[in-house]
Design an enzyme around this catalytic site. Structure first.
Site, PDB file in Angstrom:
ATOM      1  CD  GLU A  69      38.627  13.176  16.853  1.00 49.39           C
ATOM      2  OE1 GLU A  69      38.908  14.366  16.690  1.00 49.39           O
ATOM      3  OE2 GLU A  69      37.814  12.562  16.139  1.00 49.39           O
ATOM      4  CE  LYS A 121      42.539  24.281   3.249  1.00 50.11           C
ATOM      5  NZ  LYS A 121      43.445  23.121   3.258  1.00 50.11           N
ATOM      6  CB  CYS A 160      35.330  12.363  12.664  1.00 47.52           C
ATOM      7  SG  CYS A 160      34.351  12.058  11.202  1.00 47.52           S
ATOM      8  CD  GLU A 199      31.846  14.870  10.299  1.00 45.25           C
ATOM      9  OE1 GLU A 199      32.385  14.691  11.423  1.00 45.25           O
ATOM     10  OE2 GLU A 199      32.185  14.301   9.271  1.00 45.25           O
ATOM     11  CB  VAL A 222      40.257  23.809  12.612  1.00 44.80           C
ATOM     12  CG1 VAL A 222      39.951  24.641  11.384  1.00 44.80           C
ATOM     13  CG2 VAL A 222      41.766  23.650  12.776  1.00 44.80           C
ATOM     14  N   GLY A 278      36.584  18.634   9.918  1.00 44.30           N
ATOM     15  CA  GLY A 278      37.949  18.637  10.450  1.00 44.30           C
ATOM     16  C   GLY A 278      37.925  18.601  11.961  1.00 44.30           C
TER      17      GLY A 278
HETATM   18  P1  ADP Z   1      43.896  18.210  11.787  1.00 44.85           P
HETATM   19  O1  ADP Z   1      44.108  19.069  12.995  1.00 44.85           O
HETATM   20  O2  ADP Z   1      43.468  16.852  12.126  1.00 44.85           O
HETATM   21  O3  ADP Z   1      45.018  18.283  10.784  1.00 44.85           O
HETATM   22  P2  ADP Z   1      42.350  20.283  10.735  1.00 44.85           P
HETATM   23  O4  ADP Z   1      41.038  20.576  11.336  1.00 44.85           O
HETATM   24  O5  ADP Z   1      43.511  21.149  11.102  1.00 44.85           O
HETATM   25  O6  ADP Z   1      42.653  18.798  11.031  1.00 44.85           O
HETATM   26  O7  ADP Z   1      42.245  20.276   9.154  1.00 44.85           O
HETATM   27  C1  ADP Z   1      41.056  20.138   8.426  1.00 44.85           C
HETATM   28  C2  ADP Z   1      41.046  21.115   7.284  1.00 44.85           C
HETATM   29  O8  ADP Z   1      40.941  22.435   7.814  1.00 44.85           O
HETATM   30  C3  ADP Z   1      42.295  21.123   6.425  1.00 44.85           C
HETATM   31  O9  ADP Z   1      41.909  21.293   5.080  1.00 44.85           O
HETATM   32  C4  ADP Z   1      43.069  22.334   6.943  1.00 44.85           C
HETATM   33  O10 ADP Z   1      43.948  22.879   5.998  1.00 44.85           O
HETATM   34  C5  ADP Z   1      41.946  23.277   7.252  1.00 44.85           C
HETATM   35  N1  ADP Z   1      42.258  24.334   8.223  1.00 44.85           N
HETATM   36  C6  ADP Z   1      43.174  24.324   9.211  1.00 44.85           C
HETATM   37  N2  ADP Z   1      43.138  25.485   9.911  1.00 44.85           N
HETATM   38  C7  ADP Z   1      42.161  26.252   9.362  1.00 44.85           C
HETATM   39  C8  ADP Z   1      41.609  27.545   9.646  1.00 44.85           C
HETATM   40  N3  ADP Z   1      42.053  28.285  10.640  1.00 44.85           N
HETATM   41  N4  ADP Z   1      40.586  27.987   8.883  1.00 44.85           N
HETATM   42  C9  ADP Z   1      40.098  27.234   7.877  1.00 44.85           C
HETATM   43  N5  ADP Z   1      40.574  26.021   7.555  1.00 44.85           N
HETATM   44  C10 ADP Z   1      41.589  25.511   8.279  1.00 44.85           C
END
Ligand code: ADP
Length: 501
Positions: A411, A206, A314, A280, A262, A258
């Site tokens: 960050e 994804k 990152c 990561e 999360v 990410g």
């Molecule tokens: P940012 O906060 O910088 O936007 P995220 O960590 O939210 O970065 O996003 C990184 C990825 O994780 C994206 O593909 C996002 O759609 C996905 N994501 C966000 N929330 C969740 C979750 N609860 N579970 C799994 N994937 C998630």
């Protein structure tokens, strides 16, 4: 399939006239020599089982060009049902054709992907800059060639796994769920998909919701490459779609890149399951600059460390620790250098700093700029003009900060550098290690012994010496503490996709 429209984005590179010469940091640079016409569809469906299929709820979401605020295209929103369909397709491929294939044939498919990425590099570079806001010079010279380099590197391992891990019997894990961020969309896809396939796994990936374009172009490439159906499945959507992947019962491994927030949610969801995982996450890299370093070279390195990709990195070096007796001089040189950086159109080859990836991130960085002022920092921002539309932030320095300030500890993920001073190496090490993160750091000094002492004492997955933000498929990358679990890249990256019996 929906109709295609040709964007009138014709990108004609001329001789590099780079102010920020990131290209020189990589050896993979293969600058395109002619213009490219990129075809962007009105909307993209999901890529499941080797076919483009409509999402079960027929819902699509918009992707915005952050430099103009205009709609680029629309992506399908994958529901639990769609994720399940993708996992089933991946399982079927894993049990069937992909596992039956001999490893050298698997390697050939991965080589083919790498070569096709090189052939389509221009289109991918332009798409990456339109959809995500990063300067074309970076997409062209770093992201896309490096993504191809990861596929080349891991293709080579596909039929040599037993030599990579002598005395062990390497076995593929099965179906891997992979969730990637928006800062290096295609490159993070390559970091995830290349080693997974080389080890004989199948994947459901994804991309991030603001930058799914190159992932869907990659899906088209996979189809054209003739990969067996279901080996690579790509589902688009936001956090909920990511959570459906994480919680799916028939997935053997989760690889996530990410935010730390999360990452923590995912780690909690995975606790008690038998899924393997690598995370990561965020960072707050320290750049330690000693008085004996060649100052001008170090200043250039610091500029690259923090302003590369708008600071959406990152492992960005976002905290400068400079030895006290050269601090004033370094700050002055940094300010002079900031004034020469061009902030603007990502498709202009002279742009040094492109658009902030999304409105959400733009608001987040701006709230940190306000916070810094509230915390008593002195702010210096370059005075260049920025385009009226879109999300742009001038390169920023915070001086007069202390270790406990939130702008030093958290960050920001934007073009913002904090500057602190130190007297002794031990003080620098203590300050560098004193955040919740441990992803990357840098040391600038003329003395090899100092590099060794400080480099060994930093609790960071990566430490660069007299350079920064240099990546190579052969070297492992990953964090300590809240920066994550596991390593990607090199042999470490392979072992993360294998059972080693
Ligand atoms: P940012 O906060 O910088 O936007 P995220 O960590 O939210 O970065 O996003 C990184 C990825 O994780 C994206 O593909 C996002 O759609 C996905 N994501 C966000 N929330 C969740 C979750 N609860 N579970 C799994 N994937 C998630």
């Amino acid at each position: 399939m929906s109709e295609t429209k040709t964007k009138e984005t014709t990108y004609k590179p001329t001789s590099p006239n780079s102010k920020l010469d990131f290209a020189s940091l990589w050896e993979y640079s293969e600058a395109p020599e002619s213009s490219a016409n990129l075809e962007i569809k009105d909307k993209y469906d999901l890529f499941i089982g080797g076919k483009f299929v409509k999402p079960s709820k027929d819902r699509y979401f918009k992707s915005i060009n952050p430099s103009s605020n205009e709609e680029v295209t629309q992506f399908a929103e994958a529901t639990q049902k769609d994720v399940d369909k993708a996992v089933k397709a991946a399982r079927k491929a894993f049990k069937g054709e992909w596992s039956d294939l001999n490893p050298s044939s698997r390697g050939k498919y991965i080589y083919r992907i790498a070569r096709m990425l090189q052939e389509r590099a221009r289109e991918f570079a332009i798409a990456e800059s339109i959809d995500g806001g990063k300067p074309i010079r970076e997409s062209r010279d770093v992201d896309i060639p490096l993504a191809a380099a990861y596929f080349f590197y891991y293709a080579g391992w596909a039929d040599k796994l037993e030599y990579a891990f002598p005395g062990k019997k390497p076995e593929a894990l099965g179906v891997c769920g992979q969730i990637i961020p928006w800062n290096f969309p295609l490159l993070m896809l390559a970091w995830k998909i290349a080693p997974a396939l080389a080890c004989g796994n199948t994947v459901v990936l994804k991309p991030a919701e603001t930058t799914s374009l190159t992932a869907m172009m990659f899906a088209e490439l996979v189809k054209d490459a003739g990969l067996p159906d279901g080996v690579v499945n790509i589902v688009t959507g936001a956090g909920q779609t990511g959570a459906e992947i994480v919680n799916h019962k028939d997935i053997d491994k989760i690889a996530f890149t990410g935010s730390t927030n999360v990452g923590k949610i995912i780690q909690k969801s995975l606790a008690g399951t038998d899924k393997k995982y690598t995370l990561e996450l965020g960072g707050k890299g320290a750049l330690i600059l000693f008085e004996d370093a060649p100052i001008d070279q170090a200043v250039e390195g610091i500029i690259n460390a923090i302003y590369f990709n708008q600071g959406h990195v990152c492992c960005a070096g976002s905290r400068l620790l400079v030895q006290e007796n050269i601090a004033d001089k370094v700050i002055m040189k940094l300010k002079d250098r900031l004034e020469t950086l061009i902030v603007g159109d990502p498709l202009d080859k002279n742009t040094d700093i492109g658009a902030i990836n999304s409105k959400e991130q733009f608001d987040r960085v701006n709230s940190y700029l306000e916070l810094g002022v509230e915390e008593g920092a002195e702010v210096y921002q370059s005075k260049c003009s920025v385009p009226e539309n879109g999300y742009f932030i001038r390169p920023t320095l915070f001086t007069n900060v202390s270790q406990s300030n939130r702008v030093v500890q958290e960050e920001i993920f934007g073009p913002v550098l904090t500057v602190q001073s130190f007297r002794t190496a031990d003080e620098a090490i203590e300050k560098a290690n004193n955040t919740p993160f441990g992803l990357a750091g840098g040391v600038w000094t003329d003395k090899g012994s100092k590099i060794f002492k400080v480099g060994s004492a930093l609790r960071s997955g990566v430490v660069w010496a007299n350079t920064y933000n240099k990546f190579d498929p052969t070297s492992p990358f990953g964090g300590y503490k809240e920066s994550g679990v596991g390593r990607e890249g090199g042999l470490h990256g392979l072992s993360a996709y294998l059972n080693l019996k």
